[in-house]
Design an enzyme around this catalytic site. Structure first.
Site, PDB file in Angstrom:
ATOM      1  N   CYS A  22       0.894  -1.048   0.081  1.00  0.00           N
ATOM      2  CA  CYS A  22      -0.161   0.097  -0.059  1.00  0.00           C
ATOM      3  C   CYS A  22       0.854   1.385   0.056  1.00  0.00           C
ATOM      4  CB  CYS A  22      -1.038  -0.021   1.098  1.00  0.00           C
ATOM      5  SG  CYS A  22      -2.392   1.422   1.022  1.00  0.00           S
ATOM      6  N   GLU A  77      -0.996  -8.269   5.187  1.00  0.00           N
ATOM      7  CA  GLU A  77      -0.802  -8.506   6.660  1.00  0.00           C
ATOM      8  C   GLU A  77      -1.961  -8.528   7.533  1.00  0.00           C
ATOM      9  OE1 GLU A  77      -0.541  -5.871   4.991  1.00  0.00           O
ATOM     10  OE2 GLU A  77      -0.657  -3.970   6.071  1.00  0.00           O
ATOM     11  N   HIS A  90      -3.516  -5.628   1.283  1.00  0.00           N
ATOM     12  CA  HIS A  90      -3.007  -5.900   2.492  1.00  0.00           C
ATOM     13  C   HIS A  90      -2.617  -7.246   3.112  1.00  0.00           C
ATOM     14  CE1 HIS A  90      -2.334  -1.475   3.967  1.00  0.00           C
ATOM     15  NE2 HIS A  90      -3.283  -1.429   3.103  1.00  0.00           N
TER      16      HIS A  90
END
Lengths: 731, 217
Positions: free
Chosen positions: B84, B186, B184
């Site tokens: 990002c 994560e 994302h």
């Protein structure tokens, strides 16, 4: 003593003080205040800061309970969730700034409530918001306010890295001029880090850190927040503050590091009325005095007047008290985070707030005069003798077929999918969010850090659940019962994910309390909240009051908003609102006693909010909520959804839309499909064995919602109506 | 192995990336002012709003002292993952081709999206199944490039949340050791929070690092 322009009788009225209040000030001071002092006093004695029309009523709310760590009076309340962890939370309004400048008004509303949370030592872990606007279908202004307020909330919350995990939004014509922007923040702290704002230790140093002090927000609390909106409010735009989430992100990390290193004696954020309010409240709580030298305060504009410096509402600033031998360490931490920090004064013995301009004393006010001596007013409530609110446009025929009525409700602004709004917010940052918006009736956040040993595959995951609720339409029907319903409804939302309430915060949004019928609404609503809190044994740990929400068209709907926090033992069992599997049974749990007064359908029929709300059996509500919590936590209930706006038909449709599985339902004879009752009844699903003994009303399966003999609508049609309602209005 | 996660002022997803990386190895935060990667095996430039995204997303962060080390590490063949804001920074730093523009609808968007793994042979995707479900959250995520690039991830049909060119969601540099993506991973490492597909990217990096000669700068 000298002080530029004199204050005096010519100006105090412009600053919002009454003749008798000014007389009290002169009497308390033994002289006329000068310009600096008058600016400070007018803000501290404003409705926004002094709660002068609500404080007596607020004493009726129960504030004590076994889990309460910090009650009302500090920057935020806090409850114990076990294992040495505290959860801090508070809801606050930013209504008038947002009505004048929606993007910055809403953004700084989020910024302000986040500062309240980290000021008491908690790391913010969630934001929720409660919004009210005029009818978007009818009003360009309402669409403008909505679009920009939502963007402002997202801008601040997303940029600072705090997830926006829930909220609610309703549209009613009474909010056309006076929108409501209530933001709730939730934080987490080890008990040991919880911090008071009470200044302590004469000789200690007062350090201001964060942004420069500028001319923004001068008089925001008195001029804007404590008066009705009206013509010419565009001219008040300069009283709205400008937010910088990047500055606040650094400020937050810096503040938490200062507390972790135990470098601070006390900490306070700067909000309404700026340094004046923050410093005098710190002094008041600590029963000490303060000297502040305005020449030390870093300014954005060099030529600011002393009074402007003292009342500036520039955002992203904090004030702390530091022992002299720790000042160097504090400044070093601030430097690490690129935060400007300056010693601006010191704590003194005498309870005097002295303003210095170098060596010259330019203001000297007794702390109690500033903080405690503002008169508290008794309201003069009187029930209205004529209806306060008219009905709106009729949007569906009263004899429409049930299927058409259900589709119209699903597509209505108040019930349709909130996705176009919550997609503008980050709900997952910080990696705790177990249930996101539209997955369940309450947001669920894991308390421990999720890693390979916890999470889906590991040990139980203790969690908190959060919900925010309020329904002005129902409070308008009956302020006492409607406000109580908001509490029951919030607790019902928590029950759906298996959570037991620990505490609540409220934001009381009402019109002008000097008008008898508004005073009556406020007084009744507080009684209703107090009763419901006692019924469910949920203490109020903090909150906010926003009055004078009126425009030339009249007062807003009375809008108490309730934010509730609870705990659940294992987030892995938190129920979704949608059904889990084909073939599961569907049951109706609780004493459901629907009626149409104050309902969404009554609104679509063009009826005014009037009549009566359903009677409540409190013992049954308590039993039902416990039954739902137990069913969810044991894994018996794989879905749970409480029945609210739009009645049982809408609740069933929402379950179907959420999971994409159909349902075949047979309702008890005579049960109204669209009548409403809040916080009392639930739709749950699970296997036949797990639901044995419950009132089974149907089975999961097929590709439609079939309600026997009444309607049969394909999932695709339901989804289309639900998804398009608000989306079309915003296009 | 050890991951290093860069922390700029305004970074928001640094701890999230660290927690995700710790599921497959060690991970520590690296401060923006330090010209020191502390011997890590792979670098993650995480999401957020570095320096407030002022001027232009990633435009200031690329000049941070730590980025000099990251650029040198990448040129030496070290594995760098930009998520990002990290993707935006790597583009600004010239480590990846192209640029990220404001979304076609001009708003921030959060959405769980389906991704197609176009290239399963990179050090970042070798453990990935053909499709991944991972959230996006950004205002400036519309990938644009005037020249051909090595596409690694595309948004599945109907899933493009920002109007990016050719549905591009993630690209690698020509050498294949620097990877940037808007979604994302994560935030998709545990079924409890929605999906664990993102974990495959961290596992891929662990596998790749295990087979490589350590890069030191």
């Amino acid at each position: 003593m000298s002080a530029g322009a004199q204050g005096g009788r010519a100006t105090y009225r412009e600053l919002g003080l009454t003749d008798s209040e000014y007389d009290l000030i002169v009497e308390g001071l033994g002289r006329e205040p000068n310009a600096v002092e008058l600016a400070m006093l007018s803000l501290m004695w404003s409705e926004h800061c002094a709660y002068k029309h609500s404080k007596k009523l607020l004493r009726r709310l129960p504030t004590e309970g076994p889990h309460v760590l910090v009650g009302p009076g500090e920057n935020a309340g806090a409850v114990d969730v076990g294992n040495g962890i505290a959860i801090a939370f508070k809801v606050e309004s930013h209504n008038h700034p947002s009505a004048v400048e929606p993007f910055q008004g809403a953004a700084t509303g989020v910024g302000g409530i986040l500062r309240d949370i980290f000021a008491i030592g908690a790391r913010p872990i969630a934001v929720l918001d409660s919004l009210r606007f005029g009818e978007p279908a009818d009003s360009q202004r309402s669409r403008y306010l909505l679009e920009h307020a939502v963007a402002g909330i997202g801008h601040y919350g997303n940029s600072i890295g705090v997830p926006t995990v829930g909220g609610e939004i309703y549209f009613e014509s009474s909010y056309e001029q006076n929108c409501l922007i209530n933001a709730m923040a939730v934080g987490m702290a080890p008990h040991s880090r919880l911090t008071s704002a009470a200044a302590a230790g004469p000789g200690n140093v007062l350090i201001l850190f964060g942004a420069l002090t500028g001319r923004d927000g001068i008089g925001g609390a008195s001029v804007l927040a404590s008066a009705e909106l009206g013509e010419g409010d565009d001219a008040k735009r300069p009283t709205v503050q400008i937010g910088d989430p990047f500055a606040e992100k650094k400020l937050m990390e810096c503040s938490l590091e200062l507390l972790d290193r135990e470098l601070l004696a006390s900490l306070q954020d700067l909000g309404a009325a700026g340094l004046t309010s923050s410093a005098s409240e710190m002094a008041s709580k600590g029963e000490v005095g303060l000297d502040v030298d305005i020449t030390k305060i870093p300014l954005r504009e060099a030529d600011m007047e002393p009074f402007e410096i003292m009342v500036s509402e520039s955002q992203e600033r904090m004030l702390c008290v530091v022992e002299p031998d720790k000042v160097a360490a504090v400044l070093a931490v601030c430097e690490h985070w690129d935060i400007l920090a300056t010693a601006i004064g010191s704590v003194t013995e005498q309870p005097l707030f002295r303003i210095l301009n170098g060596d010259e004393v330019i203001g000297e006010l007794p702390v109690p005069l500033l903080v405690d001596d503002c008169p508290l007013y008794d309201l003069e409530p009187a029930a209205p003798t004529a209806p306060l609110y008219a009905g709106g446009d009729q949007r569906i025929a009263t004899d429409a077929a049930p299927a058409d009525t259900l589709l119209a409700l699903l597509a209505s602004a108040n019930i349709s999918s909130r996705r176009p709004i919550f997609e503008q917010y980050d709900p997952v940052v910080q990696s705790r969010t177990v249930r996101r918006p539209e997955q369940a009736d309450a947001a669920v956040l894991a308390l421990p850090v999720l890693d390979v040993d916890s999470g889906a595959a590991g040990a139980p995951v203790p969690a908190i659940a959060i919900s925010i609720d309020g329904n002005g339409r129902r409070v308008a029907v009956d302020p006492r019962a409607g406000a109580a319903e908001a509490v029951y409804e919030c607790a019902a939302n928590l029950a759906c994910v298996g959570a037991t309430p620990l505490g609540l915060t409220n934001c009381l949004n009402f019109g002008n309390p000097e008008k008898p019928h508004v005073a009556w609404q406020l007084s009744q609503a507080i009684d209703g909240l107090a009763q419901a809190c006692r019924d469910l044994e949920v203490p109020v740990v903090g909150g906010n009051v926003s009055l004078y929400n009126e425009s030339p068209d009249g007062p807003i709907l009375p809008t108490p908003v309730v934010g509730m926090v609870g705990t659940l033992p294992d987030a892995r069992h938190a129920a979704f609102l949608g059904f889990a599997n084909e073939g599961h049974k569907i049951a109706l749990v609780g004493g459901f006693n629907p009626s149409r007064d104050g309902s969404e359908l009554a609104k679509l029929h063009g009826r005014a909010p009037a009549g009566a709300l359903p009677e409540k059996d409190v013992a049954e509500i308590r039993t039902t909520h416990q039954q739902v919590r137990d069913g969810v936590n044991s894994g018996a209930f794989l879905s749970a959804h409480d029945i609210a706006e739009g009645g049982i038909a809408v609740a069933l449709a929402e379950c179907v839309i959420s999971c994409g599985l159909g349902a075949r339902i047979e309702l008890p004879d005579g049960l109204d499909l669209f009548g409403e009752d809040f916080g009392t009844a639930f739709i749950v699903s699970g296997t036949a064995e797990d639901l044995a003994g419950l009132e089974i009303i149907g089975e999961v399966g097929g590709d439609a919602l079939e309600i026997g003999g009444v309607l049969d609508l394909p999932i695709s049609g339901l989804t289309e109506a639900h998804a398009s309602g608000l989306a079309n209005l915003l296009r | 192995m050890k991951f290093g996660v860069i922390r700029f002022p305004g970074t928001c997803d640094d701890v999230d990336a660290q927690l995700a990386a710790q599921r497959v190895g060690d991970a520590e935060l690296l401060w923006h002012r330090d010209r020191d990667l502390k011997g890590v095996d792979a670098v993650i430039v995480p999401g957020g709003f570095s320096y407030g995204d002022y001027l232009r997303a990633g435009a200031i962060a690329r000049f941070a002292p730590v980025m000099e080390e990251v650029i040198e590490f990448a040129h030496a063949g070290g594995l760098v993952l930009g998520i990002c804001n990290g993707f935006q920074i790597l583009c600004e730093a010239g480590l990846l081709p192209g640029a990220l523009l404001i979304n076609d609808h001009l708003k921030f968007v959060f959405r769980q999206v389906n991704l197609e793994v176009v290239d399963p042979n990179t050090p970042f995707t070798r453990e990935c199944p053909p499709t991944l479900s991972i959230p996006v959250k950004h205002t400036t995520g519309r990938y644009y490039t005037p020249t051909p690039v090595q596409v690694v991830l595309r948004y599945a049909p109907g899933n493009n949340p920002n109007g990016s060119q050719d549905d591009i969601a993630g690209v690698v540099n020509n050498a294949g050791n620097v990877f940037g993506l808007m979604p994302h991973p994560e935030h998709a490492v545990d079924l409890l929070t929605g999906s664990e597909d993102g974990l495959r990217i961290f596992e891929s990096i662990r596998t790749a690092v295990g087979e490589r000669v350590k890069v030191t700068v």
